[in-house]
Design a protein around this motif. Structure first.
Motif, mmCIF file in Angstrom:
data_model
loop_
_atom_site.group_PDB
_atom_site.id
_atom_site.type_symbol
_atom_site.label_atom_id
_atom_site.label_comp_id
_atom_site.label_asym_id
_atom_site.label_seq_id
_atom_site.Cartn_x
_atom_site.Cartn_y
_atom_site.Cartn_z
ATOM 1 N N ILE A 95 34.566 26.785 23.360
ATOM 2 C CA ILE A 95 34.790 26.118 25.397
ATOM 3 C C ILE A 95 33.387 27.280 25.751
ATOM 4 C CG2 ILE A 95 35.916 26.347 27.123
ATOM 5 C CD1 ILE A 95 37.761 26.430 23.801
ATOM 6 N N ALA A 96 32.348 26.487 26.285
ATOM 7 C CA ALA A 96 31.763 27.483 26.437
ATOM 8 C C ALA A 96 31.449 27.599 28.422
ATOM 9 C CB ALA A 96 29.921 26.706 26.545
ATOM 10 N N ASN A 97 32.986 28.302 28.334
ATOM 11 C CA ASN A 97 32.755 28.505 30.143
ATOM 12 C C ASN A 97 34.124 29.757 30.408
ATOM 13 O OD1 ASN A 97 33.430 27.216 33.104
ATOM 14 N ND2 ASN A 97 32.228 25.575 32.617
ATOM 15 N N ARG A 98 34.578 30.118 31.255
ATOM 16 C CA ARG A 98 35.762 30.436 31.571
ATOM 17 C C ARG A 98 36.947 30.439 32.122
ATOM 18 N NH1 ARG A 98 35.493 32.712 36.624
ATOM 19 N NH2 ARG A 98 36.558 35.085 35.748
ATOM 20 N N GLY A 99 37.643 31.405 32.852
ATOM 21 C CA GLY A 99 38.980 31.001 33.931
ATOM 22 C C GLY A 99 39.949 29.574 33.766
ATOM 23 N N VAL A 110 37.644 28.175 19.955
ATOM 24 C CA VAL A 110 37.302 29.624 20.275
ATOM 25 C C VAL A 110 36.118 29.631 21.650
ATOM 26 C CG1 VAL A 110 34.658 30.787 19.702
ATOM 27 C CG2 VAL A 110 35.476 29.438 17.651
ATOM 28 N N ALA A 111 36.470 31.065 21.957
ATOM 29 C CA ALA A 111 36.545 31.543 23.582
ATOM 30 C C ALA A 111 34.973 32.478 23.658
ATOM 31 C CB ALA A 111 37.591 32.191 24.006
ATOM 32 N N VAL A 112 34.570 32.491 24.269
ATOM 33 C CA VAL A 112 33.048 32.967 24.797
ATOM 34 C C VAL A 112 33.474 34.329 26.049
ATOM 35 C CG1 VAL A 112 31.393 32.018 23.907
ATOM 36 C CG2 VAL A 112 31.424 31.193 25.977
ATOM 37 N N TYR A 113 32.692 35.232 26.138
ATOM 38 C CA TYR A 113 33.066 35.801 27.513
ATOM 39 C C TYR A 113 31.780 37.000 27.807
ATOM 40 C CZ TYR A 113 34.298 39.745 24.082
ATOM 41 O OH TYR A 113 34.057 40.407 22.923
ATOM 42 N N SER A 114 32.011 37.186 28.826
ATOM 43 C CA SER A 114 31.181 38.874 29.303
ATOM 44 C C SER A 114 32.097 39.871 29.454
ATOM 45 C CB SER A 114 30.475 38.292 30.483
ATOM 46 O OG SER A 114 31.604 38.299 31.736
ATOM 47 N N ALA A 151 36.484 40.774 29.197
ATOM 48 C CA ALA A 151 37.164 41.148 28.170
ATOM 49 C C ALA A 151 38.101 40.756 27.698
ATOM 50 C CB ALA A 151 36.303 42.011 27.341
ATOM 51 N N ASP A 152 39.195 40.623 28.574
ATOM 52 C CA ASP A 152 40.559 40.851 28.468
ATOM 53 C C ASP A 152 41.100 39.729 29.188
ATOM 54 O OD1 ASP A 152 40.877 43.369 27.491
ATOM 55 O OD2 ASP A 152 40.486 44.307 29.374
ATOM 56 N N ALA A 153 40.169 38.369 29.909
ATOM 57 C CA ALA A 153 40.212 37.125 30.572
ATOM 58 C C ALA A 153 41.612 36.542 30.002
ATOM 59 C CB ALA A 153 39.180 37.032 30.777
ATOM 60 N N LEU A 154 41.844 35.535 30.695
ATOM 61 C CA LEU A 154 43.703 34.408 29.532
ATOM 62 C C LEU A 154 42.990 34.174 29.068
ATOM 63 C CD1 LEU A 154 46.433 34.230 30.445
ATOM 64 C CD2 LEU A 154 46.015 32.795 31.716
ATOM 65 N N HIS A 155 40.997 33.457 29.086
ATOM 66 C CA HIS A 155 41.557 32.760 28.309
ATOM 67 C C HIS A 155 40.739 33.004 27.316
ATOM 68 C CE1 HIS A 155 37.064 33.747 29.881
ATOM 69 N NE2 HIS A 155 36.729 33.413 29.113
ATOM 70 N N VAL A 167 43.909 33.426 35.338
ATOM 71 C CA VAL A 167 44.327 34.796 35.822
ATOM 72 C C VAL A 167 45.905 35.076 35.744
ATOM 73 C CG1 VAL A 167 42.054 35.207 37.685
ATOM 74 C CG2 VAL A 167 44.110 33.780 37.954
ATOM 75 N N GLN A 168 46.179 36.822 35.485
ATOM 76 C CA GLN A 168 47.292 36.908 35.150
ATOM 77 C C GLN A 168 47.624 38.256 36.093
ATOM 78 O OE1 GLN A 168 48.128 37.312 31.499
ATOM 79 N NE2 GLN A 168 46.452 38.413 30.986
ATOM 80 N N SER A 169 48.639 39.031 36.901
ATOM 81 C CA SER A 169 48.713 40.208 38.021
ATOM 82 C C SER A 169 47.932 41.456 36.471
ATOM 83 C CB SER A 169 49.919 40.259 37.582
ATOM 84 O OG SER A 169 51.034 39.452 38.452
ATOM 85 N N GLY A 170 47.099 42.511 37.379
ATOM 86 C CA GLY A 170 46.224 42.881 36.855
ATOM 87 C C GLY A 170 45.066 42.725 37.220
ATOM 88 N N ASP A 171 44.281 41.228 36.721
ATOM 89 C CA ASP A 171 43.656 41.028 37.034
ATOM 90 C C ASP A 171 42.220 41.389 38.191
ATOM 91 O OD1 ASP A 171 43.618 40.280 34.130
ATOM 92 O OD2 ASP A 171 43.220 38.025 34.692
ATOM 93 N N GLU A 172 41.226 41.445 37.870
ATOM 94 C CA GLU A 172 39.813 41.897 38.688
ATOM 95 C C GLU A 172 39.559 40.328 39.564
ATOM 96 O OE1 GLU A 172 38.683 44.531 41.294
ATOM 97 O OE2 GLU A 172 40.156 44.837 39.858
#
Length: 665
Positions: free
Chosen positions: A7-11, A29-33, A37-41, A373-378
């Motif tokens: 998945i070439a995306n986020r959120g 497979v997730a990709v991330y910046s 790094a700790d995102a839900l996806h 997102v979840q609680s604690g995310d920026e």
């Protein structure tokens, strides 16, 4: 068959695709910046690959890094979601060269619709109705101005390569044209690397109605009915619904068939959306085609009972469409609202910060929450500030709307400004409830739904007083010596010999300073606030924390809370009260700084006046870009720009001083 999907995306869209893939037995497979790094996806996927630093150009938009991630993990397909690389024809070709399935249309279809100018010509040949305008390649300012005069004002400037409201300006007169063109070109170049513009007649009070189409590799196609996306701010959708209110079956069929002609004209495969303007007479005009899944696709899923992501994976694997046109039927009504970190009462300014609490309503067959997102995310400056999508379904429009309002009341977000109260004002407006919507809805009813000031009320004061009493009791108990279980400090109560324990707190609620006095007794907390505009300036509240309930002057209401950095956020009876606890007011001292601050984190795009310039009130001084949108800082009064404390291209923090400004005496 697709066995492993990158998945070439986020959120929220990445999370949504992962859920469907998991249900189908497809590995993900997730990709991330670095920012994600700790995102839900990343947590949800079977594997995850780091792309690079937070800026999208160095991570999610880097085609080679995404292709390499697919090669490393053995992914046989890439789903681009929406945004980022989803409508990039070169990325589609790169996937083909690497032997990886691109879950989307062929590169030729993306290119055909990627240029709005070229798309208009193709649609004209296919017999799809068009708004009068200019779609040529000659971008000389005088040529464009001449076409604007020919079309007649108001006209709409649109970035030929764009979408999402970026590079778009309404121009009401010839005197405004050149300045508006320069701003639109600058924003388009910043967003898309292409500043070519097209012109269209501005249709007054239209509706924005779009058709969901789906085509397979065998040349078959269907339309899955329509969505009304008329309620917008800054040309971005706020509320979407399906089906569109008031559409006849005959008009629905004509629009659906026109959308399929548009798709077949470019050899389309996969999911796509053909967007139309619909005027009061029932005439409709082609706007654009989005060659990807849309943010608002869940309302279509709700009224058809179909999983469009599953359809995408099936079509990408070469399978025929699972249903024909006659097999598709509209089942009830659905709404989607986009929950954003933004301040609607301050020109929808995006907000950043930590989600101290993110508690969506409970999901069911008729209530769905898509979030990443979840609680604690920026919520950072690097990406779109959307927190979630809330989707509600009912047997009728009225029932779906009631469920949506209830779900919004149950939605709890703290730590960043958000638009939940604004959304409730929109959907409860009498015009919206009756289906009278247009793309000017927010502007037409601004006085009703954009309340510039949020006043304290007796209920809010009761909530603050009750929360502060609970917090102090908790902190008192926590400070009691653990070694002495008989210490009176463990009680945490307010008993005093011969005197009431009266407390006075200074708070700031949305720019309003007030003092709330409280006295705790056996029946709860009695409070008083003389700053209230209401005749009722006192009352009583009793908190039942273990049940998340409170009794306010004898009335039972829901009640929960969370601490924030400077105060607290309270959720009472479907209302959020987030406030700042202030130190005692000991009077002002010293000189106050004169200057203009950055409203958020962002990049300085342009300095519009010279240092030392005398300026008028509301004169544009500086342009900054944040969260993919431009924001103009204007002079608060007539005065003088002493100096700029920033430079073009500089990344600045929210709250930092940008301009040394002296008001005119």
């Amino acid at each position: 068959m697709i066995r492993k999907l990158l998945i070439a995306n986020r959120g929220e869209i990445a999370c949504r695709i992962i859920k469907t893939a998991r249900r189908l037995g497809v590995a993900t497979v997730a990709v991330y910046s670095d920012a994600d790094a700790d995102a839900l996806h990343v947590q949800m996927a079977d594997e995850a690959v780091r792309l690079g630093p937070p800026p999208a150009k160095a991570s999610y938009l880097d085609m080679e890094k995404v292709i390499d991630a697919a090669r490393q993990t053995g992914a046989d397909a890439i789903h681009p979601g929406y945004g980022f690389l989803s409508e990039n024809a070169e990325f589609c070709r790169a996937c083909d060269r690497a032997g990886i399935v691109f879950v989307g249309p062929p590169a030729g279809a993306i290119e055909a619709m990627g240029s709005k100018s070229a798309a208009k010509r193709i649609m004209e040949e296919a017999g799809v109705p068009l708004v009068p305008g200019y779609h040529g390649t000659n971008q000389d300012v005088h040529i464009l101005e001449g076409h604007a005069n020919r079309i007649g004002y108001p006209v709409l400037l649109k970035a030929a390569a764009g979408g999402g409201g970026k590079g778009m300006r309404r121009v009401d007169s010839a005197e405004e044209f050149q300045d508006a063109l320069a701003a639109a070109k600058r924003e388009a170049m910043n967003a898309f690397g292409d500043d070519q513009m097209l012109l269209e007649r501005y249709v007054v009070s239209p509706r924005h109605v779009e058709i969901q189409v789906f085509c397979d590799q065998q040349g078959k196609g269907v339309y899955l009915f329509e969505r009304d996306c008329s309620v917008q701010r800054r040309h971005q959708k706020v509320v979407e619904e399906a089906p569109a209110p008031g559409l006849s079956e005959e008009l629905r069929a004509r629009m659906g068939e026109a959308a399929l002609r548009a798709a077949h004209a470019i050899g389309y495969t996969g999911a796509g959306t053909v967007e139309f303007l619909l005027d009061a007479s029932g005439a409709f005009y082609f706007m654009e085609m989005n060659t990807r899944l849309q943010v608002e696709h869940p309302v279509t899923e709700m009224i058809t009972g179909q999983d469009l992501v599953a359809w995408q994976l099936s079509v990408a694997a070469g399978e025929p469409l699972p249903l024909g046109q006659d097999d598709l039927h509209i089942l009830g009504h659905a709404f989607e609202v986009r929950i954003y970190a933004e301040d609607p009462d301050n020109d929808f300014l995006p907000a950043t910060g930590t989600l101290v609490r993110h508690r969506p309503p409970k999901e069911s067959e008729s209530v769905r929450v898509d979030t990443g997102v979840q609680s604690g995310d920026e919520i950072s400056v690097h990406y779109d500030p959307m927190i979630a999508k809330l989707i509600c379904h009912g047997r009728s429009r009225k029932e779906a709307l009631a469920k949506l309002d209830r779900a919004l009341q149950e939605y709890q977000i703290a730590g960043v400004r958000h638009n939940i109260e604004f959304l409730r004002r929109v959907i409860n407006h009498r015009a919206f409830a009756s289906g009278r919507v247009s793309t000017h809805f927010i502007g037409d009813y601004e006085a009703d739904i954009l309340q510039q000031e949020q006043q304290l009320t007796p209920l809010k004061c009761a909530a603050i007083a009750g929360y502060l009493h609970m917090r102090e009791t908790r902190d008192l108990r926590a400070s009691a010596p653990a070694a002495d279980p008989h210490s009176p400090w463990h009680s945490g109560d307010d008993w005093r010999p011969g005197i009431d324990a009266r407390r006075v707190h200074s708070i700031d609620y949305r720019g309003h300073r007030a003092e709330i006095a409280s006295v705790a007794g056996t029946g709860g907390v009695h409070w008083q606030c003389d700053a209230l505009q209401s005749d009722c300036k006192s009352g009583e509240i009793r908190i039942l924390p273990e049940r998340e309930l409170a009794l306010v002057d004898g009335r039972r209401v829901s009640f929960s809370w969370v601490d924030t950095a400077c105060g607290g956020a309270i959720f009472i009876d479907g209302i959020q009260v987030e406030f700042e606890l202030l130190p005692p007011d000991i009077g002002e001292s010293g000189d106050q700084a004169h200057g203009l601050e950055a409203p958020m984190n962002g990049t300085i795009i342009a300095l519009l006046v010279a240092p030392g310039a005398q300026v008028e009130k509301d004169q544009p001084l500086l342009v900054m870009e944040a969260m993919k949108m431009e924001h103009t800082l204007r002079a608060p009064t007539a005065g003088k720009v002493q100096q700029f404390l920033c430079a073009e291209g500089e990344l600045v923090d929210g709250g930092s001083l940008l301009i040394d400004f002296a008001e005119e005496e």
